[in-house]
Write an enzyme that holds these catalytic residues in place. Structure first.
Site, PDB file in Angstrom:
ATOM      1  N   LEU A  77       0.950  -1.078  -0.036  1.00 55.98           N
ATOM      2  CA  LEU A  77      -0.228  -0.110  -0.476  1.00 55.98           C
ATOM      3  C   LEU A  77       0.673   1.159   0.046  1.00 55.98           C
ATOM      4  CD1 LEU A  77      -2.243  -0.650   2.651  1.00 55.98           C
ATOM      5  CD2 LEU A  77      -2.614  -1.001   0.746  1.00 55.98           C
ATOM      6  N   ASP A  78       0.438   2.015  -0.461  1.00 51.86           N
ATOM      7  CA  ASP A  78       1.283   3.555  -0.471  1.00 51.86           C
ATOM      8  C   ASP A  78       1.321   4.236   0.523  1.00 51.86           C
ATOM      9  OD1 ASP A  78       1.483   3.276  -3.841  1.00 51.86           O
ATOM     10  OD2 ASP A  78      -0.063   5.251  -4.056  1.00 51.86           O
ATOM     11  N   ARG A  79       2.698   4.762   0.837  1.00 49.69           N
ATOM     12  CA  ARG A  79       2.721   5.271   1.946  1.00 49.69           C
ATOM     13  C   ARG A  79       1.870   6.292   2.347  1.00 49.69           C
ATOM     14  NH1 ARG A  79       5.338  10.921   4.041  1.00 49.69           N
ATOM     15  NH2 ARG A  79       5.420  10.933   2.157  1.00 49.69           N
ATOM     16  N   VAL A 100      -1.686   5.567   2.259  1.00 43.44           N
ATOM     17  CA  VAL A 100      -3.007   5.045   2.065  1.00 43.44           C
ATOM     18  C   VAL A 100      -2.742   3.895   3.887  1.00 43.44           C
ATOM     19  CG1 VAL A 100      -3.909   3.315   0.777  1.00 43.44           C
ATOM     20  CG2 VAL A 100      -2.752   4.930  -0.259  1.00 43.44           C
ATOM     21  N   ARG A 119      -5.275   6.461  -7.744  1.00 41.97           N
ATOM     22  CA  ARG A 119      -4.697   7.592  -7.568  1.00 41.97           C
ATOM     23  C   ARG A 119      -4.697   8.206  -8.896  1.00 41.97           C
ATOM     24  NH1 ARG A 119       2.013   8.336  -6.133  1.00 41.97           N
ATOM     25  NH2 ARG A 119       0.803   6.684  -3.892  1.00 41.97           N
TER      26      ARG A 119
END
Length: 282
Positions: free
Chosen positions: A171-173, A175, A279
Site C-alpha cells: 500500500l502506498d505510504r 494510504v 490515484r
C-alpha cells in the site's frame, strides 16, 4: 508555519543520541521516540553493503564511487575513504586502493529518517505462516528510500518480534488499510502465484470532494509510470502528435457508497494492477 515545524523537528533531533547500525541490527523499541503525535527514529549511522562487480574491478575506490554514484561530489568520497566511512572487506584503505572483483564494500551513512504519525500497527490476525495488520497512513510498508525503521515491517519487528516478514502486497505510504504479510518465503510465493493468477482481489475506499455519480463508473485508460520520477500519469486516446499513448492499460470500477453532497465515499476496484492506478483516476 511549516518553517517553524521543521525547526522544531531539527531541534528535537539534535537532542537524540546517535548510534551505529548495520543490516544485522534489527529495529528495537528504544529506537523510537514519540513526540507531538509523531514517531521519530533516533539518528544512526547505517552500513550500506555492495560487492565489487566485474566492471568495477581495477578502479580505485574513490573513482569507483565518483563514477557509479554521482549524487555526491568527488571530494566527499575522498574524505569518506580517509576517515573510514567507506571500507573494503571491513578494513580502511588508502584513496589509491584498487578494488578487486567480489570484494565487500561498506559505506557508512548518517541517517535521519523522516518522522511518521505515531499510530500503532495493530495485529488483526496472526497465524503460523501469515499475519494481517492495519497499516496506518504515512508509514511505508517496507524499507525504501529514507525509511528503514519507520516502516510497518520495522515496527512489527521492534514491537512484536515478528521477523522475517514478507509483504504479500503493498500500500502506498500515505494510504491506510489491511496489509497481509507472509511469515516465510514459501507462503509468500504461494500468495504471489495466486495474485498473478487473478485469484486475489483488492478494493479501496476513497473519500472524494463532490457528489460522485450514483451509477457504477468504469474507467479504461493507460497508466504511464515514470520510475525515475516516481510518479504516474493517466493517458487517453492519442498524444498531440498523433502517436499512440504510452503506458499500460488500466481498468477500474468505481461505485458510490454514500454522499452528503459535499463529499462522497467511493469504492474503487482495480480490474488490472498498475502502479498508482487508482490515484491517477481521480
Amino acid at each position: 508555519m511549516k518553517r517553524k515545524r521543521e525547526e522544531k523537528e531539527a531541534a528535537a533531533e539534535k537532542k537524540m543520541e546517535i548510534v551505529w547500525q548495520t543490516p544485522a541490527n534489527p529495529p528495537e523499541k528504544h529506537d523510537y521516540i514519540f513526540r507531538d503525535g509523531r514517531r521519530y527514529v533516533r539518528p544512526y549511522y547505517f552500513e550500506f553493503i555492495s560487492h565489487v562487480k566485474n566492471r568495477w574491478a581495477g578502479k580505485t575506490i574513490v573513482n569507483l564511487f565518483a563514477e557509479e554514484f554521482k549524487g555526491r561530489p568527488y571530494d566527499y568520497y575522498v574524505s569518506a575513504v580517509k576517515c573510514g566511512r567507506i571500507q573494503v572487506d571491513g578494513e580502511m584503505v588508502p584513496v589509491s586502493y584498487i578494488v578487486k572483483s567480489s570484494q565487500k564494500i561498506s559505506h557508512f551513512l548518517h541517517r535521519h529518517e523522516p518522522p511518521v504519525m505515531a499510530w500503532d500497527v495493530p495485529i488483526l490476525d496472526k497465524e503460523d505462516d501469515v499475519v494481517t495488520v492495519w497499516k496506518p497512513a504515512t508509514v511505508p510498508v517496507h524499507p525504501c528510500g529514507q525509511y528503514r525503521k519507520n516502516t510497518v515491517v520495522g515496527v512489527l519487528q521492534a514491537e512484536y518480534g515478528l521477523a522475517p516478514l514478507f509483504p504479500v502486497h503493498r500500500l502506498d505510504r500515505l494510504v491506510s488499510g489491511l496489509l497481509i504479510l507472509a511469515r516465510n518465503a514459501t507462503k509468500a510465493d504461494l500468495f504471489r502465484q495466486e495474485i498473478e493468477a487473478g485469484k486475489v482481489q483488492k478494493q479501496y475506499v476513497a473519500k472524494v470532494v463532490g457528489e460522485f455519480p450514483e451509477d457504477e463508473q468504469i474507467v479504461d485508460v493507460n497508466v504511464n509510470y515514470n520510475a525515475r520520477e516516481g510518479r504516474s500519469t493517466a493517458e487517453v486516446g492519442y498524444s498531440c502528435d498523433g502517436s499512440s499513448i504510452k503506458g499500460k492499460t488500466a481498468c477500474t470500477k468505481f461505485t458510490r457508497i454514500s454522499t452528503n453532497g459535499i463529499h462522497s465515499i467511493v469504492s474503487c476496484k482495480p480490474i488490472t494492477g498498475r502502479t498508482h492506478q487508482v490515484r491517477n483516476l481521480f
